[in-house]
Write an enzyme that holds these catalytic residues in place. Structure first.
Site, mmCIF file in Angstrom:
data_model
loop_
_atom_site.group_PDB
_atom_site.id
_atom_site.type_symbol
_atom_site.label_atom_id
_atom_site.label_comp_id
_atom_site.label_asym_id
_atom_site.label_seq_id
_atom_site.Cartn_x
_atom_site.Cartn_y
_atom_site.Cartn_z
ATOM 1 N N SER A 178 -6.482 -7.891 13.643
ATOM 2 C CA SER A 178 -6.994 -8.284 14.962
ATOM 3 C C SER A 178 -6.653 -7.281 16.037
ATOM 4 C CB SER A 178 -6.466 -9.654 15.331
ATOM 5 O OG SER A 178 -5.057 -9.665 15.264
ATOM 6 N N THR A 233 0.845 -1.181 0.000
ATOM 7 C CA THR A 233 0.000 0.000 0.000
ATOM 8 C C THR A 233 0.881 1.233 0.000
ATOM 9 O OG1 THR A 233 -0.152 -0.444 2.331
ATOM 10 C CG2 THR A 233 -2.115 -0.850 1.085
#
Length: 423
Positions: A423, A208
């Site tokens: 998470s 990214t």
């Protein structure tokens, strides 16, 4: 910089470099906001506003999935011809990729909100997003921040917020990335400044990776694109962290024309030579910082392949070396395992001469002409591999072309970061 990163508490990369002092770029204003796109409190939205008449060029991911922001930017540049682009809005925390029609609508609403406060058309606003793929962007959260950010743009402090801007667009990055250069066009001083983000999913093909570069030079969109495309090939497209290409890679170059330098509309104008070199230095600086912040990285590695039949062939072999898990884990283990380099070169499926293959680590030869170097010194090699910055050079013996790429090692921390990402 403290030992705690601004992305959420982890350690800063040992290869980090300080953020440079970036004075205001004439015609550029910056504002930072918090839209709450992360579970922890942090800046996550950036708006850059540009002077009337600002031109723009872009290079984008060639990923098959792409993203709503990339689609928007491509269409906006096509519609405007890169003329009079007045703003870019960037969010971290959500990539808005693989989100279908709803994602496209979220991008449109975001651009329209910025356009409304700027008094311009929506296609004069560029968009970029970074974060988790497959999650729809909650545009309302960003839109609610736009009025306050618009007010901040008008404040005297707005132009010199480059470090804050770089932090606002980070995801797993551990340090903000910026670069700046000064040069001249026809005797008039012009400045170039840029920020970038990226740490993992970095193998740009235009990870990214987002990059935003602005100059106060006066350059047509045609000139900007002619400068940007080849520069990206040898900078952002010459680095890799993990071999994974992002759906959102975007590099945008803006020219405000506010420095008073003569306007240039011809890419072959000889007056561009100093600017071309300065732009290349800014992009290279940013690209190498991406590698220095590779997730879990402890080694910064330059790989040169020479003696190839073409630059493209050399680049493919260099990339294969840089992206081999076996090579990268050897770097992490401080092991000059030149056999793994040989393996990677051979599996690139490019012309090479096995019996002329030579491999060097820094100043030390591991192999010459297809065999172990007669002066190979294991102790010296082991000592060299303890350096934080390494150089590997390979000559494949079939031509005159060469290419350079930069990468990092692959450590246990890379697995920990990416196993924990959502998470």
């Amino acid at each position: 910089m403290s030992s705690a990163s601004v992305h959420g508490g982890g350690p800063v990369s040992p290869l980090a470099v300080p953020f440079p002092a970036i004075a205001p770029i004439a015609g550029v204003e910056l504002a930072i906001g918090r839209a709450g796109l992360y579970k922890h409190v942090r800046d996550d939205v950036l708006v850059m506003r540009f002077a009337e008449g600002t031109t723009c060029a872009g290079v984008f991911t060639r990923h098959g999935v792409g993203s709503a922001p990339v689609d928007w930017c491509k269409a906006a540049l096509a519609n405007s011809g890169g003329e009079d682009i007045r703003a870019v809005v960037v969010n971290a925390g959500c990539a808005n990729s693989f989100t279908g029609a709803a994602g496209a609508e979220a991008a449109r609403r975001t651009a329209a909100a910025v356009a409304a406060v700027a008094g311009v058309g929506a296609d004069q606003v560029m968009i970029a997003s970074t974060g988790v793929i497959g999650v729809l962007l909650d545009a309302t959260k960003i839109i609610q921040q736009i009025p306050a950010m618009a007010s901040a743009l008008a404040s005297p402090a707005a132009p010199d917020r480059w470090a804050e801007a770089a932090r606002a667009i980070m995801t797993t990055d551990t340090f903000p990335k910026g670069a700046v250069a000064e040069t001249e066009i026809d005797g008039v001083k012009v400045r170039i400044a840029g920020i970038a983000k990226g740490s993992g999913m970095i193998a740009p093909d235009m990870a990214t990776m987002l990059a935003f570069v602005a100059t106060d030079a006066s350059l047509s969109p045609k000139v900007l694109q002619a400068l940007l495309t080849p520069a990206v090939l040898r900078t952002f497209n010459a680095v890799t962290v993990d071999g994974d290409r992002s759906t959102n890679d975007t590099c945008l170059l803006f020219a405000t024309g506010a420095a008073g330098a003569p306007h240039i509309d011809d890419p072959s104008d000889p007056r561009l030579a100093p600017f071309r070199a300065a732009l290349g230095s800014v992009l290279m600086d940013l690209a190498q910082q991406l590698v220095r912040d590779g997730e879990g990285a402890s080694k910064f590695v330059r790989v040169t392949v020479s003696g190839a039949v073409s630059e493209a062939s050399a680049r493919k072999m260099a990339r294969t070396i840089c992206e081999s898990p076996l090579v990268k884990t050897a770097f992490a283990g401080e092991d000059a395992n030149w056999g793994r380099i040989t393996m990677a070169v051979g599996r690139a499926d490019e012309p090479m001469d096995r019996d002329r293959l030579s491999i060097r680590f820094g100043p030390l030869w591991a192999a010459r002409d297809g065999a172990v170097s007669p002066d190979y010194d294991e102790a010296a090699m082991s000592a060299y591999m303890k350096n934080a910055e390494l150089e590997v050079a390979v000559d494949v013996g079939v031509g005159e072309a060469s290419a350079v790429m930069w990468t990092c090692d692959l450590t246990k921390q890379y697995v920990a970061i990416n196993g924990d990402y959502r998470s």
